[in-house]
Design a protein around this motif. Structure first.
Motif, mmCIF file in Angstrom:
data_model
loop_
_atom_site.group_PDB
_atom_site.id
_atom_site.type_symbol
_atom_site.label_atom_id
_atom_site.label_comp_id
_atom_site.label_asym_id
_atom_site.label_seq_id
_atom_site.Cartn_x
_atom_site.Cartn_y
_atom_site.Cartn_z
ATOM 1 N N TYR A 99 -42.137 -109.613 -6.018
ATOM 2 C CA TYR A 99 -43.605 -109.591 -6.022
ATOM 3 C C TYR A 99 -44.155 -109.232 -7.400
ATOM 4 C CZ TYR A 99 -44.028 -110.202 -0.988
ATOM 5 O OH TYR A 99 -44.004 -110.713 0.283
ATOM 6 N N ALA A 100 -43.509 -108.324 -8.099
ATOM 7 C CA ALA A 100 -43.967 -107.941 -9.438
ATOM 8 C C ALA A 100 -43.896 -109.132 -10.391
ATOM 9 C CB ALA A 100 -43.138 -106.767 -9.958
ATOM 10 N N ARG A 101 -42.822 -109.903 -10.302
ATOM 11 C CA ARG A 101 -42.711 -111.115 -11.122
ATOM 12 C C ARG A 101 -43.810 -112.108 -10.767
ATOM 13 N NH1 ARG A 101 -36.256 -112.159 -10.696
ATOM 14 N NH2 ARG A 101 -35.600 -110.718 -12.325
ATOM 15 N N LEU A 102 -44.051 -112.277 -9.474
ATOM 16 C CA LEU A 102 -45.073 -113.200 -8.996
ATOM 17 C C LEU A 102 -46.443 -112.848 -9.575
ATOM 18 C CD1 LEU A 102 -45.797 -115.527 -6.937
ATOM 19 C CD2 LEU A 102 -46.244 -113.702 -5.296
ATOM 20 N N LEU A 103 -46.733 -111.559 -9.678
ATOM 21 C CA LEU A 103 -48.027 -111.118 -10.205
ATOM 22 C C LEU A 103 -48.090 -111.132 -11.728
ATOM 23 C CD1 LEU A 103 -48.973 -108.163 -7.853
ATOM 24 C CD2 LEU A 103 -50.167 -110.333 -8.113
ATOM 25 N N GLY A 104 -46.947 -111.332 -12.386
ATOM 26 C CA GLY A 104 -46.935 -111.412 -13.834
ATOM 27 C C GLY A 104 -46.705 -110.095 -14.554
ATOM 28 N N PHE A 105 -46.132 -109.102 -13.860
ATOM 29 C CA PHE A 105 -45.799 -107.840 -14.529
ATOM 30 C C PHE A 105 -44.757 -108.101 -15.606
ATOM 31 C CE2 PHE A 105 -47.474 -105.953 -10.641
ATOM 32 C CZ PHE A 105 -48.087 -104.804 -11.104
ATOM 33 N N ASN A 106 -44.898 -107.423 -16.754
ATOM 34 C CA ASN A 106 -43.875 -107.538 -17.785
ATOM 35 C C ASN A 106 -42.637 -106.757 -17.340
ATOM 36 O OD1 ASN A 106 -44.084 -104.760 -18.617
ATOM 37 N ND2 ASN A 106 -45.834 -105.294 -19.881
ATOM 38 N N LEU A 107 -41.560 -106.904 -18.075
ATOM 39 C CA LEU A 107 -40.282 -106.309 -17.686
ATOM 40 C C LEU A 107 -40.356 -104.775 -17.592
ATOM 41 C CD1 LEU A 107 -37.380 -106.856 -16.900
ATOM 42 C CD2 LEU A 107 -36.771 -106.799 -19.317
ATOM 43 N N VAL A 108 -41.081 -104.146 -18.509
ATOM 44 C CA VAL A 108 -41.205 -102.682 -18.488
ATOM 45 C C VAL A 108 -41.916 -102.225 -17.222
ATOM 46 C CG1 VAL A 108 -42.277 -100.693 -19.629
ATOM 47 C CG2 VAL A 108 -41.108 -102.423 -20.997
ATOM 48 N N ASP A 109 -43.022 -102.886 -16.877
ATOM 49 C CA ASP A 109 -43.767 -102.503 -15.682
ATOM 50 C C ASP A 109 -43.001 -102.843 -14.401
ATOM 51 O OD1 ASP A 109 -45.817 -101.315 -17.099
ATOM 52 O OD2 ASP A 109 -47.042 -103.129 -17.145
ATOM 53 N N GLN A 110 -42.253 -103.938 -14.413
ATOM 54 C CA GLN A 110 -41.374 -104.240 -13.276
ATOM 55 C C GLN A 110 -40.377 -103.105 -13.071
ATOM 56 O OE1 GLN A 110 -39.385 -108.099 -13.291
ATOM 57 N NE2 GLN A 110 -41.110 -108.962 -14.442
ATOM 58 N N THR A 111 -39.786 -102.664 -14.166
ATOM 59 C CA THR A 111 -38.782 -101.598 -14.097
ATOM 60 C C THR A 111 -39.390 -100.302 -13.576
ATOM 61 O OG1 THR A 111 -37.539 -102.628 -15.900
ATOM 62 C CG2 THR A 111 -37.081 -100.294 -15.444
ATOM 63 N N LYS A 112 -40.611 -99.986 -13.990
ATOM 64 C CA LYS A 112 -41.281 -98.783 -13.498
ATOM 65 C C LYS A 112 -41.480 -98.858 -11.984
ATOM 66 C CE LYS A 112 -43.643 -97.554 -17.767
ATOM 67 N NZ LYS A 112 -44.930 -97.403 -18.456
ATOM 68 N N LEU A 113 -41.952 -99.994 -11.500
ATOM 69 C CA LEU A 113 -42.167 -100.169 -10.061
ATOM 70 C C LEU A 113 -40.855 -100.101 -9.286
ATOM 71 C CD1 LEU A 113 -44.843 -102.981 -9.801
ATOM 72 C CD2 LEU A 113 -44.898 -100.788 -8.631
ATOM 73 N N ILE A 114 -39.838 -100.741 -9.798
ATOM 74 C CA ILE A 114 -38.543 -100.766 -9.126
ATOM 75 C C ILE A 114 -37.929 -99.367 -9.106
ATOM 76 C CG2 ILE A 114 -36.181 -101.663 -9.292
ATOM 77 C CD1 ILE A 114 -37.589 -104.240 -10.496
ATOM 78 N N THR A 115 -38.061 -98.636 -10.193
ATOM 79 C CA THR A 115 -37.534 -97.269 -10.253
ATOM 80 C C THR A 115 -38.256 -96.364 -9.257
ATOM 81 O OG1 THR A 115 -36.919 -97.561 -12.568
ATOM 82 C CG2 THR A 115 -37.112 -95.292 -11.771
ATOM 83 N N ALA A 116 -39.587 -96.455 -9.213
ATOM 84 C CA ALA A 116 -40.352 -95.654 -8.255
ATOM 85 C C ALA A 116 -39.973 -96.027 -6.822
ATOM 86 C CB ALA A 116 -41.850 -95.838 -8.482
#
Length: 126
Positions: free
Chosen positions: A19-36
């Motif tokens: 979903y983060a990729r679908l919304l266009g999150f950059n890799l750093v923000d994807q990683t933050k969401l996945i870590t949380a």
């Protein structure tokens, strides 16, 4: 999605990444969401006996983001203020899960009731 074991934590992480990729999150923000997501899902499994993870795409005016909600029917958190302190743990962890997850997102809400369970909702905006 139901998350009751370590394999399902991995599935939750993968779904959040999708979903983060679908919304266009950059890799750093994807990683933050996945870590949380990983931290909160692990807490839910370890301390709450498992629960439900809900992933939502959210749109508010020109903003878009991802909301992930974790809900269990475990014993609840006796001292929420203490649990949000770095280093506090009731298990074998380092005590960075809840406060660490909060630092990784834009919005963080937690509600816990003894004998009822815990609900954590986080939002990260693109």
């Amino acid at each position: 999605m139901v998350v009751k074991n370590p394999q399902e934590i991995i599935l939750a992480r993968q779904k959040v990444r999708e979903y983060a990729r679908l919304l266009g999150f950059n890799l750093v923000d994807q990683t933050k969401l996945i870590t949380a997501t990983s931290e909160l899902a692990r807490n839910m499994v370890e301390y709450g006996g498992g629960g439900i993870v809900v992933i939502e795409l959210i749109y508010v005016r020109e903003h878009r983001g991802l909301r992930v909600t974790f809900e269990d029917q475990g014993p609840g958190i006796a001292d929420l203020e203490m649990a949000m302190q770095d280093g506090f743990t009731t298990g074998n962890g380092l005590g960075h899960g809840l406060p660490g997850a909060k630092r990784l997102v834009n919005e963080f809400e937690i509600d816990s009731k003894i004998g009822v369970g815990t609900r954590v909702s986080l939002v990260r905006w693109v």
